[in-house]
Design an enzyme around this catalytic site. Structure first.
Site, PDB file in Angstrom:
ATOM      1  N   GLY A 136       0.626  -0.835   0.272  1.00  0.00           N
ATOM      2  CA  GLY A 136      -0.301   0.368   0.014  1.00  0.00           C
ATOM      3  C   GLY A 136       0.979   1.569  -0.097  1.00  0.00           C
ATOM      4  O   GLY A 136       2.019   0.914   0.054  1.00  0.00           O
ATOM      5  N   ARG A 144       1.952  -3.756  12.641  1.00  0.00           N
ATOM      6  CA  ARG A 144       0.659  -3.918  13.506  1.00  0.00           C
ATOM      7  C   ARG A 144       1.395  -5.044  14.892  1.00  0.00           C
ATOM      8  O   ARG A 144       2.204  -6.229  13.965  1.00  0.00           O
ATOM      9  CB  ARG A 144      -0.646  -4.511  13.629  1.00  0.00           C
ATOM     10  CG  ARG A 144      -1.305  -2.932  13.539  1.00  0.00           C
ATOM     11  CD  ARG A 144      -1.648  -2.496  14.717  1.00  0.00           C
ATOM     12  NE  ARG A 144      -2.623  -0.993  13.908  1.00  0.00           N
ATOM     13  CZ  ARG A 144      -1.534   0.439  14.116  1.00  0.00           C
ATOM     14  NH1 ARG A 144      -0.644   0.454  13.949  1.00  0.00           N
ATOM     15  NH2 ARG A 144      -2.793   1.116  13.781  1.00  0.00           N
ATOM     16  N   GLU A 169       1.294  -3.775  22.991  1.00  0.00           N
ATOM     17  CA  GLU A 169       2.459  -3.021  23.256  1.00  0.00           C
ATOM     18  C   GLU A 169       1.537  -1.947  24.311  1.00  0.00           C
ATOM     19  O   GLU A 169      -0.332  -2.048  23.928  1.00  0.00           O
ATOM     20  CB  GLU A 169       2.657  -2.178  22.106  1.00  0.00           C
ATOM     21  CG  GLU A 169       2.133  -1.099  21.407  1.00  0.00           C
ATOM     22  CD  GLU A 169       1.820  -0.823  20.228  1.00  0.00           C
ATOM     23  OE1 GLU A 169       2.997  -1.517  19.267  1.00  0.00           O
ATOM     24  OE2 GLU A 169       2.090  -0.108  20.047  1.00  0.00           O
ATOM     25  N   HIS A 217       6.396   3.262  18.728  1.00  0.00           N
ATOM     26  CA  HIS A 217       6.180   3.525  18.028  1.00  0.00           C
ATOM     27  C   HIS A 217       5.954   4.519  17.413  1.00  0.00           C
ATOM     28  O   HIS A 217       4.627   5.470  17.954  1.00  0.00           O
ATOM     29  CB  HIS A 217       4.629   2.770  18.761  1.00  0.00           C
ATOM     30  CG  HIS A 217       3.582   2.503  17.973  1.00  0.00           C
ATOM     31  ND1 HIS A 217       2.345   2.299  18.034  1.00  0.00           N
ATOM     32  CD2 HIS A 217       2.816   3.314  16.500  1.00  0.00           C
ATOM     33  CE1 HIS A 217       1.411   2.248  17.018  1.00  0.00           C
ATOM     34  NE2 HIS A 217       1.758   2.945  15.779  1.00  0.00           N
ATOM     35  N   GLY A 226       6.222   5.657  14.261  1.00  0.00           N
ATOM     36  CA  GLY A 226       6.000   6.097  12.811  1.00  0.00           C
ATOM     37  C   GLY A 226       5.571   7.337  12.701  1.00  0.00           C
ATOM     38  O   GLY A 226       5.785   7.262  11.442  1.00  0.00           O
TER      39      GLY A 226
END
Ligand code: DGY
Length: 323
Positions: free
Chosen positions: A157, A242, A271, A289, A291
């Site tokens: 994607g 994920r 998490e 995390h 991103g």
């Protein structure tokens, strides 16, 4: 007329919060900590719009709460595997997300982890900080090359394609990918990307494997012991998708027993509770995390939620509706 009541589960960038408060009657979560199911149920009962983030779990039990006032869930994030979409539909709740605006920053973090894992960046940082570094040495901390190597993408994607662009045009990497349906020919030509027939082929042929599939039941433990064993012993696994896409126990085994050389993780099963097995391993780079965590991206994510709420309250079509 009374302003619509909006509830934010976490702190957002100041500029977006200011815009929200000028338009709506907004309630914030002063603790800026994930809410309990009870609190989320109460938010659904008392506000017209509830705006959760990826760390707020909204399963059917929460969404089915009686006497809801809420009509729209404006998710602050692109991933929505923390929301039971079928239950939202059953409850006539609209759900929106924030696609597009976090593509580049998330791909940057995937590239960061790839480089950290390849070049043992986190380990080197620990060595210097520990005071144990005795100086340059011809055989110290030798690592893996990135330039010209093969990057395999599972899922293709927006974020995977952005990573492929950086890897191919910036580092001369060859691009393999697996996605059930072929990607846009223009994208493929630009990247000289090759589509593999299966996940297994990507794993077998890549020096670096980066995961870009959505979370949820269909991808739970997609990367398991059997699949990790297919990777080259010199390969690295990168996960910015994920946490539960990877079986953590199997990955810890693969890293400890050197079935693969390294891994770079931004997301974790369960998490923020990380499997302790990762913490003692030197060949895994761990980020919390991050991103989408740039000021511009987090602001743009908030703006996306604003746009969706504005459309909803004006009875206009919603740009980013997922339910
Ligand atoms: C998302 O938006 O789904 C990310 O994981 C959080 O930035």
């Amino acid at each position: 007329m009374n302003k619509p009541k909006v509830f934010l589960t976490r702190k957002w960038p100041d500029s977006v919060e200011s815009k929200l408060t000028s338009r709506y009657d907004v309630t914030f979560n002063p603790l800026d900590k994930p809410l309990s199911a009870k609190d989320l149920k109460s938010a659904l009962q008392n506000y017209d719009a509830v705006c959760p983030s990826v760390c707020d779990s909204l399963p059917a039990d929460v969404l089915n709460v009686e006497n809801k006032r809420c009509k729209i869930i404006g998710n602050f994030g692109v991933g929505y595997n923390h929301i039971d979409i079928q239950a939202a539909k059953n409850n006539h709740l609209i759900v929106t997300n924030t696609p597009g605006v976090l593509t580049e920053s998330t791909a940057d973090i995937a590239m960061t982890l790839l480089l950290m894992s390849a070049r043992r960046g986190a380990e080197g940082d620990r060595l210097v900080r520990s005071g144990q570094w005795t100086g340059w040495c011809p055989t110290q901390m030798m690592s893996s090359d990135v330039t010209g190597r093969t990057l395999g993408l599972i899922g293709f994607g927006r974020i995977a394609q952005a990573m492929a662009r950086k890897a191919h045009h910036g580092f001369g990497m060859k691009i393999l990918y697996f996605k059930p349906s072929p990607a846009d020919p223009g994208v493929i030509n630009n990247l000289h990307a090759v589509r593999c027939d299966s996940i297994e082929q990507v794993l077998q042929q890549s020096d670096y494997v980066s995961l870009h599939c959505p979370g949820g039941e269909s991808t739970h433990h997609l990367i398991n012991e059997q699949r990790l064993k297919l990777m080259k012993s010199t390969a690295h696994l990168i996960n910015t998708a994920r946490g539960d896409v990877v079986d953590s126990k199997a990955l810890i085994k693969a890293l400890s027993e050197k079935w693969i050389t390294g891994a770079g993780l931004d997301v974790y099963e369960g998490e923020p509770n990380i499997d302790k097995g990762f913490v003692n391993l030197d060949n895994v780079s761990l980020l919390p995390h991050l991103g989408s965590a740039t000021i511009a991206t987090r602001t743009a994510m908030g703006e996306k939620v604003l746009t969706n709420l504005a459309a909803f309250f004006a009875d206009q079509p919603l740009p980013d509706r997922v339910a």
